[in-house]
Scaffold this motif. Structure first.
Motif: not given
Ligand SMILES: Cc1cc2nc3c(=O)[nH]c(=O)nc-3n(C[C@H](O)[C@H](O)[C@H](O)COP(=O)(O)OP(=O)(O)OC[C@H]3O[C@@H](n4cnc5c(N)ncnc54)[C@H](O)[C@@H]3O)c2cc1C
Length: 448
Positions: A315-320, A349-352, A363-366, A376-377
């Motif tokens: 099955p496809g992934a739930a998200g990235a 979800v992006l953890v940076h 950051r601004d573009e994200v 969610k960042t």
């Protein structure tokens, strides 16, 4: 990794078969009188060593299909480790023969045969040089470009002397048909080197790019925008990388890998975001517009699955989930920009991790993208002002646990790119939380 268990087994079996090809060739057809076991064993190791060495050219051949399923870092790591195996096999060949029967020492005796003694002792020296300069390149302060050139020359020398040695000894290779196959096998390996170092640059010459913009993203980080001249550009998947050469010749020693940071929906304008590190990257800020460039690729398996697409019937992934540090955000920017352009609605979800607020790249573009995507960042700042309410310090397992999806962790795809210690810790933590290795994608910028 984007290959199934069956493909992995197929690759391993194919590799073993090819590595054993010289040995199989030796034992084909009518055989000469058998010699003592240890002599035969030592000779056998020499044949296998040649097979493994020949395959080294295949591993660095930058084949797009293989590289985009296995990943360049994995291929090069394998190349490195197997190189040591080839070295030991080839070294064991004379050592076992000399120990079993000292008359074999005459192969190194210049009084018996000067050219042969010179060739064989130089080959042993070349093998030692190959391994030492690869394992300790940075300690020996050899630049990557000179190391790569020397590595190719030394490897070519070893394989060609191996070819002649096999023919000269001729114990197992006396029939002409065997000699022909032996030569063809060796030349196939050499051909792979030529393909990589000569034919590929010649092809690149017909597909030039031009630098159209250089802009500063944050202190010491520059985006280089390139447009194709007379062709359609690079057809890439978000997250992939290219090898960049600047200047009018694609044969330059300076060819560096960079992830594409622009959207895959815009193959006609490729952007690379480059942090100043050494001599090449420190010159990016002063590259004039109009400079000719060549992009080899795309390569890489650091690629999210297509929307709604599962791999191999899964099955496809739930998200990235993207877990990135510093300039490691570049391939992820390509993914985010592509998702925006494609109207992709997968949860993200992006953890940076970043050194500080002003050095949190994009950051601004994200922030702007998070309004357009299901997104969610989490910015994690090493140095943050008192007013900062977000995460502080490094991207640790504790930070991840606070922000990773609460349910179905194993169903998401994870993309990890950043400083090596961060990547190691994150990969380990994800595995300990039950995420299968097949769902964790890593891009390492320090492959050599
Ligand atoms: C798949 C991949 C994607 C990358 N993407 C990015 C990116 O998007 N942005 C970014 O800023 N950096 C990226 N890098 C790292 C970038 O390639 C290096 O920082 C750059 O090559 C350093 O060159 P230099 O001469 O300035 O530095 P140097 O001081 O000469 O080298 C620093 C280190 O970079 C590596 N390196 C140097 N030259 C090469 C080369 N020709 N090929 C491979 N590795 C080399 C070596 O490990 C070396 O020790 C990526 C690397 C890889 C492998």
């Amino acid at each position: 990794m984007r290959f199934s268990f069956r493909q992995a087994v197929g690759m391993v079996l194919g590799y073993l078969l090819l590595a054993a090809a010289p040995l199989l060739l030796a034992y084909l057809g009518p055989l000469p009188e058998p010699r003592p076991f240890w002599v035969e064993f030592g000779v056998g190791l020499g044949f296998v060593g040649m097979g493994v060495l020949g395959l080294q050219f295949l591993l660095t051949g930058r084949f797009r299909n293989v590289a985009s399923s296995v990943g360049l870092d994995l291929m090069l790591q394998f190349h490195r480790e197997v190189g040591i195996v080839a070295f030991l096999l080839i070294l064991a060949h004379p050592v076992i023969l000399f120990a079993t029967d000292p008359t074999y020492l005459e192969f190194l005796d210049p009084r018996v045969n000067l050219p042969r003694a010179l060739a064989l002792s130089s080959v042993l020296a070349a093998l030692v040089l190959l391994v030492v300069t690869t394992l300790w390149r940075q300690e020996l302060k050899i630049s990557y470009e000179w190391w790569r050139t020397g590595h190719g020359v030394l490897a070519l020398f070893v394989i060609l002397i191996g070819l002649v040695h096999g023919l000269q000894v001729g114990h197992y290779l006396s029939p002409v048909w065997k000699q022909v196959i032996w030569v063809v096998l060796t030349l196939a390996a050499v051909g792979l080197l030529l393909k990589n170092r000569v034919i590929r640059p010649l092809r690149l010459k017909k597909r030039p790019f031009q630098v159209v913009e250089v802009r500063e993203e944050s202190p010491g980080v520059w985006t280089l925008a390139l447009e194709p001249r007379g062709h359609g550009g690079v057809d890439f998947r978000p997250g992939q990388f290219v090898w960049l050469t600047l200047g009018s010749s694609p044969f330059s020693l300076q060819q560096h890998p960079f992830s594409i940071s622009s959207s895959a929906e815009e193959p006609g304008r490729v952007e690379l975001t480059i942090a100043e590190l050494g001599d090449f990257t420190s010159g990016i800020s002063s590259v004039p517009s109009g400079t000719t460039a060549f992009l080899e690729g795309p390569y890489g398996a650091f690629v999210p699955e297509e929307a709604e697409e599962g791999e191999d019937g899964e099955p496809g992934a739930a998200g990235a989930v993207f877990i990135v540090g510093g300039v490691g955000i570049t391939p992820v920017m390509s993914m985010l920009r592509t998702f925006r352009d494609r109207g992709d609605s997968r949860p993200i979800v992006l953890v940076h991790g970043a050194p500080s607020e002003d050095r949190a790249l994009f950051r601004d573009e994200v922030e702007a993208l998070s309004g357009m995507l299901d997104f969610k960042t989490v910015h994690v700042l090493e140095e943050a002002p008192d007013s900062w309410e977000g995460e502080r310090g490094l991207v640790t397992p504790e930070v991840l646990d606070r922000h990773l999806p609460e349910d179905g962790l194993a169903e998401w795809e994870y993309f990890v790119c950043g400083p090596p210690p961060m990547m190691d810790a994150v990969e380990q933590h994800l595995r300990s939380r039950g995420v299968p290795a097949s769902r964790i994608f890593s891009e390492r910028f320090n492959i050599v």
